[in-house]
Design a protein around this motif. Sequence first.
Motif, PDB file in Angstrom:
ATOM      1  N   THR A 117       2.460   7.367  42.078  1.00 26.07           N
ATOM      2  CA  THR A 117       1.976   8.489  41.267  1.00 26.07           C
ATOM      3  C   THR A 117       3.022   9.597  41.222  1.00 26.07           C
ATOM      4  OG1 THR A 117      -0.321   7.993  41.834  1.00 26.07           O
ATOM      5  CG2 THR A 117       0.141  10.203  41.005  1.00 26.07           C
ATOM      6  N   SER A 149       5.763   8.524  38.881  1.00 24.58           N
ATOM      7  CA  SER A 149       5.337   8.623  37.488  1.00 24.58           C
ATOM      8  C   SER A 149       5.412  10.058  36.989  1.00 24.58           C
ATOM      9  CB  SER A 149       3.910   8.081  37.346  1.00 24.58           C
ATOM     10  OG  SER A 149       3.474   8.156  36.007  1.00 24.58           O
ATOM     11  N   ASN A 150       4.929  10.982  37.811  1.00 27.40           N
ATOM     12  CA  ASN A 150       4.944  12.393  37.422  1.00 27.40           C
ATOM     13  C   ASN A 150       6.360  12.952  37.376  1.00 27.40           C
ATOM     14  OD1 ASN A 150       2.147  12.395  37.272  1.00 27.40           O
ATOM     15  ND2 ASN A 150       1.880  13.118  39.373  1.00 27.40           N
ATOM     16  N   ASP A 200       8.228  11.063  34.442  1.00 27.20           N
ATOM     17  CA  ASP A 200       7.510  11.068  33.169  1.00 27.20           C
ATOM     18  C   ASP A 200       7.452   9.661  32.571  1.00 27.20           C
ATOM     19  OD1 ASP A 200       5.992  12.268  31.194  1.00 27.20           O
ATOM     20  OD2 ASP A 200       7.724  12.723  29.923  1.00 27.20           O
ATOM     21  N   TYR A 201       7.175   8.692  33.452  1.00 31.62           N
ATOM     22  CA  TYR A 201       6.999   7.299  33.053  1.00 31.62           C
ATOM     23  C   TYR A 201       5.654   6.808  33.576  1.00 31.62           C
ATOM     24  CZ  TYR A 201      11.912   6.376  31.723  1.00 31.62           C
ATOM     25  OH  TYR A 201      13.129   6.359  31.109  1.00 31.62           O
ATOM     26  N   ASP A 202       5.040   5.895  32.847  1.00 32.99           N
ATOM     27  CA  ASP A 202       3.880   5.196  33.387  1.00 32.99           C
ATOM     28  C   ASP A 202       4.391   4.112  34.329  1.00 32.99           C
ATOM     29  OD1 ASP A 202       2.009   6.657  31.955  1.00 32.99           O
ATOM     30  OD2 ASP A 202       2.112   5.304  30.223  1.00 32.99           O
ATOM     31  N   ILE A 203       3.858   4.072  35.537  1.00 33.99           N
ATOM     32  CA  ILE A 203       4.283   3.092  36.533  1.00 33.99           C
ATOM     33  C   ILE A 203       3.246   1.985  36.626  1.00 33.99           C
ATOM     34  CG2 ILE A 203       4.891   2.694  38.944  1.00 33.99           C
ATOM     35  CD1 ILE A 203       6.863   4.519  37.579  1.00 33.99           C
ATOM     36  N   GLU A 204       3.677   0.759  36.408  1.00 32.88           N
ATOM     37  CA  GLU A 204       2.796  -0.399  36.585  1.00 32.88           C
ATOM     38  C   GLU A 204       3.188  -1.094  37.885  1.00 32.88           C
ATOM     39  OE1 GLU A 204       1.501  -4.630  34.449  1.00 32.88           O
ATOM     40  OE2 GLU A 204       3.066  -3.382  33.547  1.00 32.88           O
ATOM     41  N   GLN A 234       0.540   3.984  46.764  1.00 33.01           N
ATOM     42  CA  GLN A 234       0.026   4.412  45.470  1.00 33.01           C
ATOM     43  C   GLN A 234       0.348   5.883  45.238  1.00 33.01           C
ATOM     44  OE1 GLN A 234      -1.397   2.465  42.950  1.00 33.01           O
ATOM     45  NE2 GLN A 234      -0.893   4.387  41.901  1.00 33.01           N
TER      46      GLN A 234
END
Length: 240
Positions: free
Chosen positions: A8, A11-12, A15-19, A4
């Motif tokens: 994170t 994602s940072n 600059d994407y939201d990670i699902e 996780q």
Amino acid sequence: MYYQDLFTYMSNNLDYDIEFLQRKTYKEVNDLLINNKVDLAIICSGAYIDASVKDNIEILTVPVVDGKPFYQSFIIVNKDSKLEKFTDLKNKKFAFTDPISNTGTLYAKWLVKNMGENVDNYFSKTIYTYAHDISMQLVSKGIVDGASIDGLIFNYIKKHEPERIKNLKIIKKSELFGIPPVVIPNNLDYQLKSKLQKMFLNIHKDSLGKSILNKISIDKFIIGKDINYNNIRIMNSQIN
């Protein structure tokens, strides 16, 4: 938990939201890749060489663990048993992980086949646990006599939670196999592919990324070579 942290970081960095999607079987993850339901996956080497995905995915990067992009299968038994070699497991209870797992299934089946034996009746009973740590637990508790597991996971638990493997002993190690790769659908947007690859190849170069990799026992990521998986392909073809 530590993966996780990696998501994170990704994602940072991107600059994407990670699902994060998780499935019980390796085939289900392969199906997600084939149907473009995910942009990236970390999959087992056996899942990578599976015929169902060969024309649909490609290696993005591979992890380096203990200085090499390779790993092994371990055949384990309870340390208090009198079992000392793989042939001692004939007519015993044995645990596989996933049907297309390399270290958790293919290697053990290949050993049986290579001895001229029939996989279907070599062991007195077989089960699929769908998790290497569960296979270890069953051997530790004496529920099964032996299991075939991922050496990376065994070594990680040995380092971080040695109490969990105190009742186990390794009676055989495989040759080196190409390590479980990070893969993408081969029709993934080129710009996204480039950003993902750059992120993985450079994660070990900053302090936060390095600390995350240390927690999951990865040195760094490098460009992978498909040829490193040919011995698994050969083994799989001899079984099937």
